[in-house]
Scaffold this active site. Structure first.
Site, mmCIF file in Angstrom:
data_model
loop_
_atom_site.group_PDB
_atom_site.id
_atom_site.type_symbol
_atom_site.label_atom_id
_atom_site.label_comp_id
_atom_site.label_asym_id
_atom_site.label_seq_id
_atom_site.Cartn_x
_atom_site.Cartn_y
_atom_site.Cartn_z
ATOM 1 N N LYS A 82 0.846 -1.205 0.000
ATOM 2 C CA LYS A 82 0.000 0.000 0.000
ATOM 3 C C LYS A 82 0.877 1.249 0.000
ATOM 4 O O LYS A 82 2.076 1.163 0.296
ATOM 5 C CB LYS A 82 -0.916 -0.013 1.234
ATOM 6 C CG LYS A 82 -0.168 0.014 2.561
ATOM 7 C CD LYS A 82 -1.086 -0.287 3.751
ATOM 8 C CE LYS A 82 -0.298 -0.325 5.048
ATOM 9 N NZ LYS A 82 -1.112 -0.802 6.182
ATOM 10 N N ASP A 92 11.959 23.417 -0.649
ATOM 11 C CA ASP A 92 12.765 22.784 -1.698
ATOM 12 C C ASP A 92 14.251 22.747 -1.391
ATOM 13 O O ASP A 92 15.036 22.234 -2.195
ATOM 14 C CB ASP A 92 12.587 23.549 -3.017
ATOM 15 C CG ASP A 92 11.139 23.928 -3.244
ATOM 16 O OD1 ASP A 92 10.321 23.010 -3.373
ATOM 17 O OD2 ASP A 92 10.834 25.133 -3.244
ATOM 18 N N TYR A 152 14.632 31.021 6.675
ATOM 19 C CA TYR A 152 13.407 31.664 7.177
ATOM 20 C C TYR A 152 13.463 31.877 8.683
ATOM 21 O O TYR A 152 13.867 30.964 9.424
ATOM 22 C CB TYR A 152 12.184 30.794 6.867
ATOM 23 C CG TYR A 152 11.768 30.801 5.418
ATOM 24 C CD1 TYR A 152 11.382 31.973 4.790
ATOM 25 C CD2 TYR A 152 11.733 29.612 4.698
ATOM 26 C CE1 TYR A 152 10.981 31.966 3.453
ATOM 27 C CE2 TYR A 152 11.337 29.598 3.368
ATOM 28 C CZ TYR A 152 10.964 30.772 2.757
ATOM 29 O OH TYR A 152 10.571 30.756 1.457
ATOM 30 N N CYS A 182 13.420 24.486 4.288
ATOM 31 C CA CYS A 182 12.445 25.123 3.386
ATOM 32 C C CYS A 182 11.717 24.052 2.572
ATOM 33 O O CYS A 182 11.987 22.870 2.706
ATOM 34 C CB CYS A 182 13.152 26.084 2.440
ATOM 35 S SG CYS A 182 14.311 27.205 3.235
ATOM 36 N N ARG A 196 -10.793 -0.237 14.638
ATOM 37 C CA ARG A 196 -10.706 0.557 13.412
ATOM 38 C C ARG A 196 -11.840 0.160 12.471
ATOM 39 O O ARG A 196 -12.829 0.861 12.363
ATOM 40 C CB ARG A 196 -9.321 0.341 12.785
ATOM 41 C CG ARG A 196 -8.974 1.313 11.710
ATOM 42 C CD ARG A 196 -7.489 1.318 11.405
ATOM 43 N NE ARG A 196 -6.972 0.068 10.831
ATOM 44 C CZ ARG A 196 -5.723 -0.066 10.371
ATOM 45 N NH1 ARG A 196 -4.889 0.946 10.408
ATOM 46 N NH2 ARG A 196 -5.313 -1.212 9.872
ATOM 47 N N ARG A 246 0.989 -10.968 7.222
ATOM 48 C CA ARG A 246 0.954 -9.707 6.480
ATOM 49 C C ARG A 246 2.144 -8.856 6.892
ATOM 50 O O ARG A 246 2.166 -8.318 7.990
ATOM 51 C CB ARG A 246 -0.342 -8.926 6.793
ATOM 52 C CG ARG A 246 -1.625 -9.647 6.416
ATOM 53 C CD ARG A 246 -2.828 -8.700 6.563
ATOM 54 N NE ARG A 246 -2.876 -8.051 7.851
ATOM 55 C CZ ARG A 246 -3.490 -8.529 8.923
ATOM 56 N NH1 ARG A 246 -4.137 -9.687 8.850
ATOM 57 N NH2 ARG A 246 -3.474 -7.866 10.055
ATOM 58 N N HIS A 291 -6.486 -7.727 13.115
ATOM 59 C CA HIS A 291 -5.298 -6.855 13.122
ATOM 60 C C HIS A 291 -4.975 -6.447 14.556
ATOM 61 O O HIS A 291 -5.877 -6.084 15.309
ATOM 62 C CB HIS A 291 -5.575 -5.619 12.255
ATOM 63 C CG HIS A 291 -4.368 -4.779 11.957
ATOM 64 N ND1 HIS A 291 -3.175 -5.307 11.530
ATOM 65 C CD2 HIS A 291 -4.173 -3.439 12.025
ATOM 66 C CE1 HIS A 291 -2.296 -4.314 11.341
ATOM 67 N NE2 HIS A 291 -2.878 -3.180 11.633
HETATM 68 C C1 LIG Z 1 -0.324 -1.766 6.886
HETATM 69 C C2 LIG Z 1 -0.901 -3.002 7.417
HETATM 70 C C3 LIG Z 1 -0.095 -4.136 7.653
HETATM 71 C C4 LIG Z 1 1.412 -4.113 7.540
HETATM 72 O O1 LIG Z 1 1.955 -3.641 8.750
HETATM 73 P P1 LIG Z 1 3.544 -3.625 8.958
HETATM 74 O O2 LIG Z 1 3.675 -3.125 10.353
HETATM 75 O O3 LIG Z 1 4.085 -2.661 7.957
HETATM 76 O O4 LIG Z 1 4.024 -5.002 8.762
HETATM 77 C C5 LIG Z 1 -0.707 -5.307 8.015
HETATM 78 N N1 LIG Z 1 -2.056 -5.379 8.172
HETATM 79 C C6 LIG Z 1 -2.852 -4.299 7.982
HETATM 80 C C7 LIG Z 1 -4.312 -4.437 8.163
HETATM 81 C C8 LIG Z 1 -2.307 -3.080 7.619
HETATM 82 O O5 LIG Z 1 -3.108 -2.026 7.455
#
Ligand SMILES: *Cc1c(COP(=O)(O)O)cnc(C)c1O
Length: 414
Positions: free
Chosen positions: A54, A333, A284, A331, A151, A240, A180
């Protein structure tokens, strides 16, 4: 499916002409990526990886990263939004792609059209999936259960019933059940154990566990490194993993638990040099003044490239092997670097066009930048903006068995 990914073309694509003049570049070391995915595959110990790509593969470039990972045998990918999945399909990625975000019930057609797996995150999305899917074009569903992250996801009360409905719906292919963790990056977190217990109790209570032909997954990188095998002790498990693919751990405290190689290096060139008298203000707000006669380098990188403004007055960079502090406000850039007294080394050796390393495998690292910017490593790599050209490097994959020798990509030099 069986055709070899045509990796060489998109990965070794020439830097476009305007990009060749960019004063800042993010080098993406695909050899390090290969090392990391092999290390993670070994650590997952039989569980398959679901590679999280992602946010443009955490800023590394989703197409190039995904191509390399499929060459390394990864068959499951995940993104956050449908559009990210569609882009991977358009790039020729044929493996399974799960969209982790909650779908809008009236937008499920993008999932079936592009064969993306949908996260079923509520009773309403489950009902919409049952209505939308057809037996000749079923929708692939991964049921997300909220065991404590708070979430998205079905409540534990609703999950059992919804899973059995989905497993019976003719237009739905129940491809997975997942949850998760909220605190998996903390070693010995009791809450992670609570979440895991809730998830396994649900799995045990399913009416007909055999009807779930898909994948079961809970672990992210943090869980893999803290609770290890218990986080994927399911039938047909997936792990994951995101951040570790890119050579980083969730927190610096977890660094020593696994041998990873940072994939991204951010470099900027010196665009201007001058010697200033004591008392001369820089940038700045005129917040920094030279206390003595000082050589100042200006770098072509700023917060518009994703280099955080909070690094002002805190960060250092490496030029020709020497560390120098950034002085004055960063800044959009540009930013300025104090090279020290003008007449002697190292200041005297720095020339316009020289490269400064903002972060890379050795100091300063991306962890340092995250620390200066009071954030986590994720936000730094995801935040490197699209205007920074990515250069893909196929370094040798050191110390990993069964490696194929890789040809060094010739990069157009600055
Ligand atoms: C982003 C995400 C992950 C990956 O997490 P890492 O800490 O980068 O391994 C796994 N599961 C879900 C649902 C996520 O949103």
């Amino acid at each position: 499916m069986s055709s070899r990914p045509q990796s060489s073309e998109p990965i070794n694509r020439p830097i476009s002409q305007p990009d060749r003049f960019a004063p800042v570049t993010a080098t993406v070391d695909l050899g390090a990526l290969r090392h990391n995915v092999r290390t993670l595959q070994a650590r997952a110990d039989g569980a398959k990886l679901m590679a999280i790509v992602k946010a443009d593969a955490y800023g590394h470039g989703a197409t190039a990263v995904t191509q390399v990972l499929r060459e390394e045998g990864v068959r499951h990918f995940a993104v956050a939004r449908p559009a990210e999945g569609v882009r991977l399909r358009e790039a020729g990625i044929e493996e399974q792609i799960l969209v982790l975000g909650a779908p809008f019930p009236d937008q499920l057609s993008v999932y079936t059209t592009h064969d993306l797996s949908a996260t079923i995150s509520s009773v309403e999305t489950a009902e919409a999936a049952c209505q939308h899917g057809r037996s000749d074009e079923p929708i692939r569903a991964h049921v997300k259960v909220d065991t404590g992250m708070g979430r998205i996801g079905l409540s534990l009360e609703d999950a059992r019933e919804t899973i059995s409905q989905l497993s019976e719906a003719s237009g739905v292919l129940l491809a997975g059940i997942w949850t998760h963790f909220a605190t998996a990056d903390e070693p010995d977190s009791p809450f992670t154990q609570t979440q895991l217990n809730r998830f396994t109790s649900l799995l045990d209570a399913l009416d007909s566990p055999d009807s779930v032909t898909g994948r079961i997954h809970a672990a992210n990188t943090g869980a893999l490194l803290t609770i290890g095998g218990r986080a994927h002790d399911f039938s047909t498990p997936l792990v994951r993993t995101g951040i570790a693919l890119y050579g980083l751990t969730t927190t610096p405290e977890l660094r020593d638990r696994i041998d990873l190689q940072p994939v991204m290096t951010l470099k900027a060139r010196v665009t201007h040099l001058k010697t200033v008298e004591p008392g001369t203000p820089i940038s700045y707000g005129a917040r920094w003044r030279a206390s003595q006669t000082t050589r100042i380098a200006t770098l072509g990188v700023g917060y518009g490239d994703g280099y955080p403004r909070l690094c002002s007055g805190r960060a250092s960079v490496r030029i020709n092997g020497h560390q120098h502090p950034i002085v004055g406000t960063i800044c959009m850039d540009m930013c300025m670097v104090n090279l020290g007294p003008p007449d002697k080394s190292p200041a005297a050796d720095v020339e316009v066009g020289d490269e400064a390393v903002l972060f890379g495998p050795s100091s300063p690292t991306l962890y340092d930048v995250a620390d200066w910017a009071e954030t986590i490593p994720y936000e730094i790599c995801c935040g490197i903006s699209p205007r920074v050209p990515r250069r893909y490097l196929n370094s040798a994959t050191s110390g990993v068995p069964h490696q194929e020798p890789r040809v060094q990509t010739s990069l157009s030099s600055f």
